[in-house]
Write a protein that holds these residues in place. Structure first.
Motif, short mmCIF file in Angstrom:
data_model
loop_
_atom_site.label_atom_id
_atom_site.label_comp_id
_atom_site.label_asym_id
_atom_site.label_seq_id
_atom_site.Cartn_x
_atom_site.Cartn_y
_atom_site.Cartn_z
N VAL A 224 0.82 -1.28 -0.18
CA VAL A 224 0.01 0.05 -0.01
C VAL A 224 0.98 1.32 -0.03
O VAL A 224 1.77 1.32 0.91
CB VAL A 224 -0.82 -0.04 1.23
N MET A 225 0.50 2.00 -0.86
CA MET A 225 1.55 3.32 -1.11
C MET A 225 0.82 4.63 -0.55
O MET A 225 -0.59 4.52 -1.00
CB MET A 225 2.03 3.51 -2.40
N LYS A 226 1.45 5.38 -0.08
CA LYS A 226 0.89 6.63 0.16
C LYS A 226 2.28 7.98 0.37
O LYS A 226 3.09 7.61 0.93
CB LYS A 226 0.27 6.77 1.47
N GLY A 227 1.73 8.83 -0.35
CA GLY A 227 2.89 10.07 -0.54
C GLY A 227 4.41 9.45 -0.86
O GLY A 227 5.08 10.14 -0.41
N GLY A 228 4.37 8.56 -1.91
CA GLY A 228 5.48 7.92 -2.29
C GLY A 228 6.23 7.00 -1.46
O GLY A 228 7.38 6.54 -1.74
N HIS A 229 5.56 6.65 -0.17
CA HIS A 229 6.31 5.59 0.73
C HIS A 229 5.24 4.22 0.49
O HIS A 229 4.17 4.39 0.67
CB HIS A 229 6.31 6.14 2.00
N VAL A 230 5.89 3.08 0.81
CA VAL A 230 5.19 2.01 1.10
C VAL A 230 4.72 2.02 2.54
O VAL A 230 5.89 2.00 3.48
CB VAL A 230 6.00 0.65 0.71
N ILE A 231 3.45 1.98 3.02
CA ILE A 231 3.13 2.00 4.40
C ILE A 231 2.84 1.08 4.83
O ILE A 231 2.89 0.73 5.99
CB ILE A 231 2.05 3.30 4.56
N GLU A 232 2.35 -0.07 4.14
CA GLU A 232 2.19 -1.41 4.51
C GLU A 232 2.18 -2.48 3.56
O GLU A 232 1.95 -2.00 2.43
CB GLU A 232 0.55 -1.30 5.01
N ALA A 233 2.65 -3.52 3.87
CA ALA A 233 2.78 -4.69 2.95
C ALA A 233 2.64 -5.98 3.40
O ALA A 233 2.78 -6.15 4.71
CB ALA A 233 4.29 -4.43 2.38
N GLY A 234 2.25 -6.91 2.72
CA GLY A 234 2.16 -8.35 3.45
C GLY A 234 1.27 -9.13 2.34
O GLY A 234 0.97 -8.77 1.18
N LEU A 235 0.79 -10.34 2.95
CA LEU A 235 0.07 -11.11 2.34
C LEU A 235 -1.48 -10.25 1.75
O LEU A 235 -1.92 -9.64 2.79
CB LEU A 235 -0.42 -12.44 3.12
N THR A 236 -1.85 -10.63 0.66
CA THR A 236 -2.94 -9.75 0.29
C THR A 236 -4.27 -9.96 1.28
O THR A 236 -4.80 -8.85 1.45
CB THR A 236 -3.56 -10.38 -1.26
N ASP A 237 -4.59 -11.23 1.50
CA ASP A 237 -5.80 -11.30 2.38
C ASP A 237 -5.52 -10.84 3.91
O ASP A 237 -6.38 -10.35 4.35
CB ASP A 237 -6.45 -12.54 2.27
N ARG A 238 -4.28 -10.73 4.36
CA ARG A 238 -4.13 -10.29 5.39
C ARG A 238 -4.26 -8.68 5.52
O ARG A 238 -4.72 -7.84 6.26
CB ARG A 238 -2.57 -10.61 6.03
N VAL A 239 -3.65 -8.09 4.39
CA VAL A 239 -3.66 -6.58 4.47
C VAL A 239 -5.18 -6.14 4.21
O VAL A 239 -5.71 -5.13 4.78
CB VAL A 239 -2.77 -6.07 3.06
N LEU A 240 -5.95 -6.77 3.48
CA LEU A 240 -7.15 -6.61 3.40
C LEU A 240 -8.12 -7.02 4.50
O LEU A 240 -9.19 -6.04 4.67
CB LEU A 240 -7.60 -7.18 1.97
N ASP A 241 -8.09 -8.08 5.08
CA ASP A 241 -8.97 -8.47 6.45
C ASP A 241 -8.45 -7.78 7.42
O ASP A 241 -9.32 -7.76 8.38
CB ASP A 241 -8.89 -10.14 6.33
N ASP A 242 -7.29 -7.47 7.51
CA ASP A 242 -6.66 -6.83 9.01
C ASP A 242 -5.90 -5.67 8.74
O ASP A 242 -4.49 -5.89 9.07
CB ASP A 242 -6.08 -8.05 9.77
N PRO A 243 -6.25 -4.68 8.12
CA PRO A 243 -5.59 -3.55 7.92
C PRO A 243 -4.91 -2.66 9.07
O PRO A 243 -5.55 -2.85 9.79
CB PRO A 243 -6.45 -2.73 7.15
N ARG A 244 -3.59 -2.45 9.08
CA ARG A 244 -3.22 -1.71 10.24
C ARG A 244 -3.06 -0.27 10.31
O ARG A 244 -3.21 0.37 11.10
CB ARG A 244 -1.87 -2.22 10.81
#
Lengths: 258, 233
Positions: A224-244
């Motif tokens: 996941v990118m915001k303002g030019g930085h990767v702010i969150e990364a991981g397994l797709t269903d982890r990021v979508l089911d449990d976004p931090r």
């Protein structure tokens, strides 16, 4: 999945003058793996894709690619001829607007055949047979082979662009909003086709999208990118089911339910 | 033989869109499951049963603790594993039967069920034949097999989902209310399929709200209320 990555990206940073495009991006991509890059407009995801695909020079950092002869090369240090060979054969690039990736005034068959000729194929009959086979695989009727993509619908153009990219058997495909400007029903068909082809061919792919449903369906991992930085990364269903991250939670909670 | 060992799992959600409030869900979640055993998570709605299942499968991250899964002769911690390792564990070691089918446009029910075998390298005809056997066993009319399940009823979709989840031979299987929208006859079929998995040595962790089904399949019930966080945030 193989145990050696295909691509190693280290501290990749791109500035446009003093303005930040993307900063300090690090990841590895393995054979057969599909990575989605999501984020809003201006988050740097397209800059990152264009830098990874060697369309832009980075300001700093490197992208190491495992060539077909197993040697590791920094793609920004390749000669122009080597880079051209890579982008025409071992890589594909699917643009959001098919007109950017196709030649609109030559036939559908020639659009597919051109990439084969770039890798040295010269036998006309064989090229035409391969083109026909690929048109079939992307569900374009054989009798459209001599028509120009100008006469195709948006969905057909996009499928033709995909055939043009995959005909040389690339190992890595970059996709920029591949289902972007299409109707929902056309999107579904294209997604299903992409998912099937990526699986069958064991392709690695980096897909930029702002559509989380596309990321869910196509990718194994996401950034996941915001303002030019990767702010969150991981397994797709982890990021979508449990976004931090607050921004990722906002993205996920903004999806309209049907 | 322990197939799944859950050690001291804790989970708190931080809701950034609600002013950053913390919602503690569970803590000190600890239990083991042996091969051939079916353990059912008990407790009222909201106690954290689904959250535990999702942490064990890696859909939810954990704040602390371990999810140890037997794989290649050793116990691998899924909770701290990188995405590639999680995908490998999901391919070889741990399966998940979700409550709802995530339908893919245009793909037929038969191919939806056969897919987990095909991606594991089984020949397509063989995988489809096995998929057909699963769907017959679950009484899904053959005329539906070639249709995409998007338009199926809830019960039909759930049977496609069960067939897809049971077709592989994962040594650990997670079951998220697989019988919720089924009639009595099909519930009995699923109970039979769970019994067969036990005989094959599969360790199962499930959520079942239907008391009759729970009584039939559960070797042990783990009461989730025992994992309620002690301190309010």
């Amino acid at each position: 999945m193989s145990d050696e990555p295909l691509l190693r990206v280290k501290n990749l940073t791109k500035y446009y003058g003093s303005r930040l495009g993307c900063a300090d991006v690090n990841f590895e991509l393995y054979p057969g793996e599909v990575l989605a890059i999501v984020g809003e407009s201006g988050s740097g995801k397209t800059t990152l894709l264009n830098t990874l695909s060697a369309n832009l020079e980075p300001s700093s950092g490197e992208a190491l690619y495992r060539m077909r002869d197993e040697s590791w090369r920094n793609i920004y240090e390749l000669s122009e001829a080597e880079r051209r060979f890579l982008t025409r054969t071992d890589w594909g690039f699917v643009h959001q607007n098919p007109a950017d990736g196709l030649r609109m005034t030559v036939s559908a068959g020639a659009n597919v055949g051109e990439r084969l000729m770039a890798v040295g194929d010269r036998h006309y009959g064989k090229i035409r047979d391969t083109a026909l086979d690929w048109l079939g695989r992307v569900e374009i009727a054989a009798d459209r082979i001599d028509d120009q993509p100008r006469s195709f619908s948006g969905g057909m153009r996009q499928r033709l662009q995909i055939a043009r990219n995959l005909v040389t058997g690339p190992r890595l495909v970059f996709m920029d909003e591949p289902t972007g400007g299409l109707d929902v029903s056309v999107q579904a068909r294209l997604l299903d086709l992409l998912r099937q082809l990526v699986g069958e061919l064991g392709l690695s792919a980096i897909v930029v999208t702002h559509d989380l449903a596309v990321a869910r369906l196509l990718s194994h991992r996401m950034m996941v990118m915001k303002g030019g930085h990767v702010i969150e990364a991981g397994l797709t269903d982890r990021v979508l089911d449990d976004p931090r991250e607050p921004y990722t939670q906002l993205l996920v909670s903004s999806i309209l339910q049907v | 033989m322990t197939a799944l060992s859950v050690r001291n799992l804790a989970k708190t959600f931080t809701m950034h869109l609600r002013g950053g409030i913390s919602l503690p869900v569970v803590e000190n979640v600890t239990f083991d499951i042996n091969a051939g055993e079916c353990v059912v998570l008990g407790g009222p709605s909201g106690a954290g049963k689904s959250s535990i299942l999702k942490m064990v499968y890696g859909n939810y991250g954990v704040d602390s603790g371990e999810v140890l899964i037997a794989h290649d002769g050793k116990m691998v911690d899924l909770a701290s594993a990188d995405p590639r390792t999680v995908l490998t564990l999901r391919r070889d070691a741990i399966g998940y039967v979700s409550q709802f089918l995530r339908t893919v446009p245009r793909v037929s029910a038969l191919d939806v069920v056969a897919e987990p075998l095909v991606v594991r390298g089984t020949d397509k005809d063989e995988a489809q034949q096995k998929a057909g056997e699963m769907l017959s066993r679950l009484n899904l009319p053959e005329r539906l097999w070639s249709l995409p399940p998007a338009t199926f009823s809830g019960g039909e979709q759930q049977r496609v989902n069960i067939a897809r989840g049971f077709i592989t031979h994962h040594p650990v299987l997670l079951l998220d209310e697989p019988t919720a929208s089924l009639d009595a006859a099909n519930r009995a079929v699923v109970v039979g399929m769970i019994a067969q998995k036990k005989r094959e040595g599969v360790a199962m962790l499930g959520i079942f709200h239907d008391e009759e089904v729970r009584a039939e399949v559960a070797d042990r019930i783990v009461d989730v209320t025992g994992f309620a966080p002690k301190v309010a945030a």
